[in-house]
Scaffold this motif. Structure first.
Motif, short mmCIF file in Angstrom:
data_model
loop_
_atom_site.label_atom_id
_atom_site.label_comp_id
_atom_site.label_asym_id
_atom_site.label_seq_id
_atom_site.Cartn_x
_atom_site.Cartn_y
_atom_site.Cartn_z
N GLY A 9 -2.08 68.20 68.20
CA GLY A 9 -3.26 68.66 68.93
C GLY A 9 -4.29 67.57 69.05
N GLY A 10 -5.32 67.84 69.85
CA GLY A 10 -6.38 66.85 70.00
C GLY A 10 -7.24 67.13 71.19
N LEU A 11 -8.02 66.11 71.57
CA LEU A 11 -8.95 66.21 72.69
C LEU A 11 -8.49 65.26 73.79
N VAL A 12 -8.29 65.81 74.99
CA VAL A 12 -7.92 64.98 76.13
C VAL A 12 -8.71 65.43 77.35
N ALA A 14 -9.12 66.55 81.34
CA ALA A 14 -8.35 67.33 82.29
C ALA A 14 -7.40 66.41 83.07
N GLY A 15 -6.19 66.89 83.28
CA GLY A 15 -5.17 66.09 83.95
C GLY A 15 -4.30 65.30 83.00
N GLY A 16 -4.69 65.22 81.76
CA GLY A 16 -3.95 64.47 80.76
C GLY A 16 -2.80 65.27 80.17
N SER A 17 -2.17 64.68 79.16
CA SER A 17 -1.00 65.28 78.51
C SER A 17 -1.14 65.26 77.00
N LEU A 18 -0.47 66.21 76.38
CA LEU A 18 -0.33 66.25 74.93
C LEU A 18 1.06 66.77 74.60
N ARG A 19 1.56 66.38 73.45
CA ARG A 19 2.84 66.90 72.98
C ARG A 19 2.64 67.49 71.59
N GLY A 112 2.89 79.02 62.12
CA GLY A 112 2.24 77.81 61.66
C GLY A 112 0.75 78.06 61.46
N GLN A 113 0.07 77.00 61.02
CA GLN A 113 -1.35 77.13 60.69
C GLN A 113 -2.25 76.97 61.92
N GLY A 114 -1.68 76.49 63.01
CA GLY A 114 -2.45 76.30 64.24
C GLY A 114 -2.95 74.88 64.39
N THR A 115 -2.99 74.43 65.63
CA THR A 115 -3.54 73.11 65.94
C THR A 115 -4.44 73.23 67.15
N GLN A 116 -5.61 72.61 67.07
CA GLN A 116 -6.61 72.73 68.14
C GLN A 116 -6.28 71.81 69.29
N VAL A 117 -6.30 72.37 70.49
CA VAL A 117 -6.16 71.60 71.72
C VAL A 117 -7.43 71.81 72.53
N THR A 118 -8.11 70.73 72.86
CA THR A 118 -9.36 70.81 73.62
C THR A 118 -9.24 69.93 74.85
#
Length: 121
Positions: A9-12, A14-19, A112-118
């Motif tokens: 998770g993390g901060l990206v 708009a238009g970006g990607s995360l895995r 799982g414990q959860g992961t923040q995506v912003t």
């Protein structure tokens, strides 16, 4: 005791990607499918993507179709969520879950414990 350990998770922008990645602590538990859910404050937890563990059949909620891809890796005992073209409305805590079929429906016993995506606009 089965543990599902999430990462990615993390901060990206708009238009970006995360895995996102989710690794299970043991292979010796019953699961028919793995899934990713997400939740924002004040809202119910939403199923985002589900993949059957043996057959690899994937299903998605309409809002992420064409942007998100769920996959699994037997060797690593893990499930992934590739998220592309991210939008601010994708902002949430994302949870990994393992489920089994009962009476025709998936029931998720392990989380799982959860992961923040912003996603910033």
């Amino acid at each position: 005791q089965v543990q599902l350990i999430e990462s990615g998770g993390g901060l990206v922008q708009a238009g970006g990607s995360l895995r996102l990645a989710c690794a299970a602590s043991t292979r010796t538990f019953n699961r028919d499918a793995m899934a990713w859910f997400r939740q924002t404050p004040g809202k119910d937890r939403e199923s985002v993507a589900v993949i059957t563990w043996s057959g690899g059949m994937a299903t998605y909620t309409d809002s992420v179709k064409g942007r998100f891809t769920i996959s699994r890796d037997f060797a690593k005992n893990a499930v992934y969520l590739q998220m592309n073209s991210l939008k601010p409305e994708d902002t949430a805590v994302y949870y990994c879950a393992a489920g089994t079929y009962y009476s025709g429906s998936l029931h998720y016993a392990y989380w799982g414990q959860g992961t923040q995506v912003t996603i910033s606009s």
